[in-house]
Design a protein around this motif. Structure first.
Motif, PDB file in Angstrom:
ATOM      1  N   ALA A 145       0.832  -1.209   0.000  1.00  0.00           N
ATOM      2  CA  ALA A 145       0.000   0.000   0.000  1.00  0.00           C
ATOM      3  C   ALA A 145       0.868   1.262   0.000  1.00  0.00           C
ATOM      4  O   ALA A 145       0.537   2.252  -0.666  1.00  0.00           O
ATOM      5  N   LYS A 146       1.981   1.229   0.735  1.00  0.00           N
ATOM      6  CA  LYS A 146       2.879   2.382   0.754  1.00  0.00           C
ATOM      7  C   LYS A 146       3.491   2.621  -0.625  1.00  0.00           C
ATOM      8  O   LYS A 146       3.646   3.761  -1.052  1.00  0.00           O
ATOM      9  N   ILE A 147       3.837   1.541  -1.307  1.00  0.00           N
ATOM     10  CA  ILE A 147       4.405   1.687  -2.650  1.00  0.00           C
ATOM     11  C   ILE A 147       3.364   2.272  -3.598  1.00  0.00           C
ATOM     12  O   ILE A 147       3.654   3.173  -4.389  1.00  0.00           O
ATOM     13  N   ALA A 148       2.130   1.761  -3.513  1.00  0.00           N
ATOM     14  CA  ALA A 148       1.067   2.252  -4.384  1.00  0.00           C
ATOM     15  C   ALA A 148       0.768   3.724  -4.130  1.00  0.00           C
ATOM     16  O   ALA A 148       0.470   4.474  -5.065  1.00  0.00           O
ATOM     17  N   ALA A 149       0.851   4.157  -2.862  1.00  0.00           N
ATOM     18  CA  ALA A 149       0.555   5.544  -2.524  1.00  0.00           C
ATOM     19  C   ALA A 149       1.530   6.509  -3.186  1.00  0.00           C
ATOM     20  O   ALA A 149       1.203   7.685  -3.405  1.00  0.00           O
ATOM     21  N   LYS A 150       2.716   6.028  -3.527  1.00  0.00           N
ATOM     22  CA  LYS A 150       3.717   6.865  -4.192  1.00  0.00           C
ATOM     23  C   LYS A 150       3.708   6.672  -5.704  1.00  0.00           C
ATOM     24  O   LYS A 150       4.629   7.129  -6.394  1.00  0.00           O
ATOM     25  N   GLY A 151       2.693   5.975  -6.216  1.00  0.00           N
ATOM     26  CA  GLY A 151       2.600   5.763  -7.653  1.00  0.00           C
ATOM     27  C   GLY A 151       3.377   4.573  -8.157  1.00  0.00           C
ATOM     28  O   GLY A 151       3.508   4.396  -9.372  1.00  0.00           O
ATOM     29  N   GLY A 152       3.908   3.745  -7.247  1.00  0.00           N
ATOM     30  CA  GLY A 152       4.692   2.591  -7.651  1.00  0.00           C
ATOM     31  C   GLY A 152       3.820   1.433  -8.105  1.00  0.00           C
ATOM     32  O   GLY A 152       2.664   1.306  -7.700  1.00  0.00           O
ATOM     33  N   ALA A 153       4.393   0.578  -8.928  1.00  0.00           N
ATOM     34  CA  ALA A 153       3.626  -0.537  -9.483  1.00  0.00           C
ATOM     35  C   ALA A 153       4.344  -1.869  -9.356  1.00  0.00           C
ATOM     36  O   ALA A 153       3.879  -2.863  -9.921  1.00  0.00           O
ATOM     37  N   GLY A 154       5.470  -1.921  -8.650  1.00  0.00           N
ATOM     38  CA  GLY A 154       6.205  -3.181  -8.585  1.00  0.00           C
ATOM     39  C   GLY A 154       6.866  -3.403  -7.243  1.00  0.00           C
ATOM     40  O   GLY A 154       7.242  -2.449  -6.539  1.00  0.00           O
ATOM     41  N   ALA A 155       7.020  -4.666  -6.874  1.00  0.00           N
ATOM     42  CA  ALA A 155       7.736  -5.051  -5.655  1.00  0.00           C
ATOM     43  C   ALA A 155       8.271  -6.464  -5.848  1.00  0.00           C
ATOM     44  O   ALA A 155       7.724  -7.250  -6.623  1.00  0.00           O
ATOM     45  N   VAL A 156       9.360  -6.767  -5.144  1.00  0.00           N
ATOM     46  CA  VAL A 156       9.947  -8.100  -5.173  1.00  0.00           C
ATOM     47  C   VAL A 156       9.925  -8.651  -3.755  1.00  0.00           C
ATOM     48  O   VAL A 156      10.400  -7.998  -2.818  1.00  0.00           O
ATOM     49  N   VAL A 157       9.359  -9.841  -3.607  1.00  0.00           N
ATOM     50  CA  VAL A 157       9.267 -10.476  -2.293  1.00  0.00           C
ATOM     51  C   VAL A 157      10.009 -11.808  -2.346  1.00  0.00           C
ATOM     52  O   VAL A 157       9.672 -12.689  -3.142  1.00  0.00           O
ATOM     53  N   THR A 158      11.040 -11.935  -1.512  1.00  0.00           N
ATOM     54  CA  THR A 158      11.791 -13.179  -1.387  1.00  0.00           C
ATOM     55  C   THR A 158      11.284 -13.905  -0.150  1.00  0.00           C
ATOM     56  O   THR A 158      11.409 -13.402   0.966  1.00  0.00           O
ATOM     57  N   ARG A 159      10.700 -15.073  -0.367  1.00  0.00           N
ATOM     58  CA  ARG A 159      10.069 -15.811   0.727  1.00  0.00           C
ATOM     59  C   ARG A 159      10.854 -17.075   1.039  1.00  0.00           C
ATOM     60  O   ARG A 159      11.253 -17.809   0.125  1.00  0.00           O
ATOM     61  N   MET A 160      11.079 -17.327   2.325  1.00  0.00           N
ATOM     62  CA  MET A 160      11.766 -18.532   2.774  1.00  0.00           C
ATOM     63  C   MET A 160      10.804 -19.416   3.543  1.00  0.00           C
ATOM     64  O   MET A 160      10.145 -18.955   4.478  1.00  0.00           O
ATOM     65  N   ASP A 161      10.709 -20.670   3.135  1.00  0.00           N
ATOM     66  CA  ASP A 161       9.852 -21.645   3.815  1.00  0.00           C
ATOM     67  C   ASP A 161      10.711 -22.825   4.268  1.00  0.00           C
ATOM     68  O   ASP A 161      11.380 -23.457   3.443  1.00  0.00           O
ATOM     69  N   MET A 162      10.673 -23.121   5.571  1.00  0.00           N
ATOM     70  CA  MET A 162      11.426 -24.248   6.116  1.00  0.00           C
ATOM     71  C   MET A 162      10.468 -25.357   6.545  1.00  0.00           C
ATOM     72  O   MET A 162       9.422 -25.084   7.130  1.00  0.00           O
ATOM     73  N   ALA A 163      10.838 -26.592   6.241  1.00  0.00           N
ATOM     74  CA  ALA A 163      10.044 -27.731   6.692  1.00  0.00           C
ATOM     75  C   ALA A 163      10.087 -27.788   8.214  1.00  0.00           C
ATOM     76  O   ALA A 163      11.113 -27.479   8.829  1.00  0.00           O
ATOM     77  N   PRO A 164       8.986 -28.165   8.852  1.00  0.00           N
ATOM     78  CA  PRO A 164       8.963 -28.225  10.327  1.00  0.00           C
ATOM     79  C   PRO A 164      10.066 -29.098  10.912  1.00  0.00           C
ATOM     80  O   PRO A 164      10.570 -28.818  12.010  1.00  0.00           O
TER      81      PRO A 164
END
Length: 430
Positions: free
Chosen positions: A282-301
């Motif tokens: 939402a903060k990015i959109a408020a400044k007119g931005g249209a892109g983001a990169v999310v690096t997600r880490m998932d570990m097995a229990p």
């Protein structure tokens, strides 16, 4: 378990990317179809085209696309070249109108603030679109119809890369030169010829009409390559700024002080009900931005594997959507034990274990510490693999904003090296 989470969060920001920098082992190449670096297509009438086949499959029984350099086509197949150029000019008019409208809308959303590299590039691009003499692209996109050729011979990946680099260098008659000569010329201009990845050639190709989704993705890829505050690291409901964002080096240390507030949310039973990504977008959109990169880490229990997913998020008319991603999975048994030992000596990692103890979790047992370090090394490898693949895709989408900006132009590289890219780019385009 929390110590593992803390360790992986720290490791994902500093040491992991070092593994991605290791040189890849050379692999044998297939013999090229001819003594050049180009793909070779023989048409039904016997004429030969040299260029780059861009379709996954090519041959007499399928229709396919290829790139042919305009000057080469005019010199070797002038009648075909004239027809291709007429077709390109016919298709160019509506494409230019569409591109101009989209650029103007993009410029308005970014506002009129000075010093905006993307806005500066947009202004220059709009001026270029108004100059009909500057729109003749060096490359022609050619469609070979089904049953339109006798044969289509794709060269080795290494040779195709060299031809693309030769085109980017402006090397004359690269299609007709022997591979050794092309390699010497490329390296003499500061590019690394070794490798099998064909660099993006968008800036040499004509402007064509694009679906709205593709345009928005290109806009988003451009913004995340230039603007700060667009990259995040995520583990469950923990969201941290990515130190690779905003021009900082990829091995920048984790700010443990600022991270503690976010890490503490893992202990909040109500935190799971809140998606931390939504307010960031939402903060990015408020400044007119249209892109983001999310690096997600998932570990097995059971700590048997770690998966890293790097995704491009794009803001469109219906809000934010996931456009595409690249991922990698690594098991702790697959990493060198020495890598875990090296990570354990890192002051940041030692601080992480101290933080775990200070949060009242008690001393971390030796077996759990060793397993945590192995998981950290596995995270390092998975992160490097996923980011490398993602960067290639991102570079193929992004507009060459930084290449066109004089103040960010790379310094001349040493002979035989790869031209240095600005720090905010995810990877050198060549």
């Amino acid at each position: 378990m929390l110590s593992v989470v803390l360790s992986a969060a720290c490791l994902a920001i500093a040491p992991p990317l070092q593994e991605a920098k290791k040189p890849r082992a050379a692999r044998p190449e297939a013999a090229p179809p001819a003594l050049t670096v180009a793909d070779r297509v023989t048409l039904r009438d016997g004429k030969v085209l040299l260029g780059l086949v861009t379709s996954p499959a090519a041959g007499p029984r399928v229709g396919f696309d290829m790139l042919v350099r305009r000057d080469w086509a005019q010199a070797h197949v002038p009648e075909l070249a004239a027809r291709w150029i007429r077709n390109a000019e016919t298709m160019r008019k509506p494409a230019l109108a569409e591109r101009r409208k989209r650029l103007e809308a993009w410029r308005d959303e970014r506002g009129k603030a000075g010093g905006d590299r993307v806005a500066t590039w947009i202004d220059g691009e709009l001026k270029r679109l108004d100059d009909p003499n500057g729109l003749d692209a060096p490359l022609l996109s050619v469609r070979i119809a089904r049953d339109g050729c006798r044969s289509a011979e794709r060269n080795s990946d290494a040779s195709r890369r060299m031809l693309a680099l030769a085109w980017l260098c402006g090397l004359p008659d690269a299609e007709d030169r022997p591979p050794g000569e092309v390699q010497d010329a490329i390296e003499g201009r500061g590019f690394t010829a070794d490798g099998d990845e064909v660099p993006p050639l968008d800036k040499l190709m004509p402007i064509v009409a694009e679906p709205e989704a593709k345009w928005l993705a290109r806009r988003a890829a451009t913004e995340v390559s230039v603007d700060a505050g667009r990259r995040f690291l995520r583990y469950n409901n923990l969201l941290l700024p990515d130190p690779a964002d905003g021009g900082r080096p990829l091995d920048a240390p984790l700010d443990l002080g600022s991270a503690l507030g976010e890490i503490g949310k893992l202990l909040d039973p109500d935190a799971a009900a809140v998606d931390p990504l939504a307010p960031a977008l939402a903060k990015i959109a408020a400044k007119g931005g249209a892109g983001a990169v999310v690096t997600r880490m998932d570990m097995a229990p059971d700590l048997s594997r770690v998966q890293v997913d790097v995704a491009l998020w794009v803001r469109g008319p219906q809000g934010w959507v996931l456009y595409g991603s690249r991922n990698a999975t690594v098991r702790p048994e697959e990493v060198d034990p020495g890598a875990a030992a090296d990570i354990g000596q890192d002051p940041q990692v030692q601080s992480v274990f101290k933080i775990a103890e200070s949060l009242g979790l008690g001393a971390v047992a030796g077996e759990m510490r060793e397993r945590s370090l192995r998981m950290g090394a596995a995270t390092a490898r998975a992160l490097g693999q996923a980011r490398s693949a993602f960067s290639q895709e991102l570079n193929g989408l992004a507009f060459p904003v930084l290449e066109a900006s004089p103040e960010t132009a790379p310094a001349p590289p040493p002979a035989g090296g790869t031209p240095a890219a600005p720090a905010s780019r995810p990877a050198p385009r060549p």
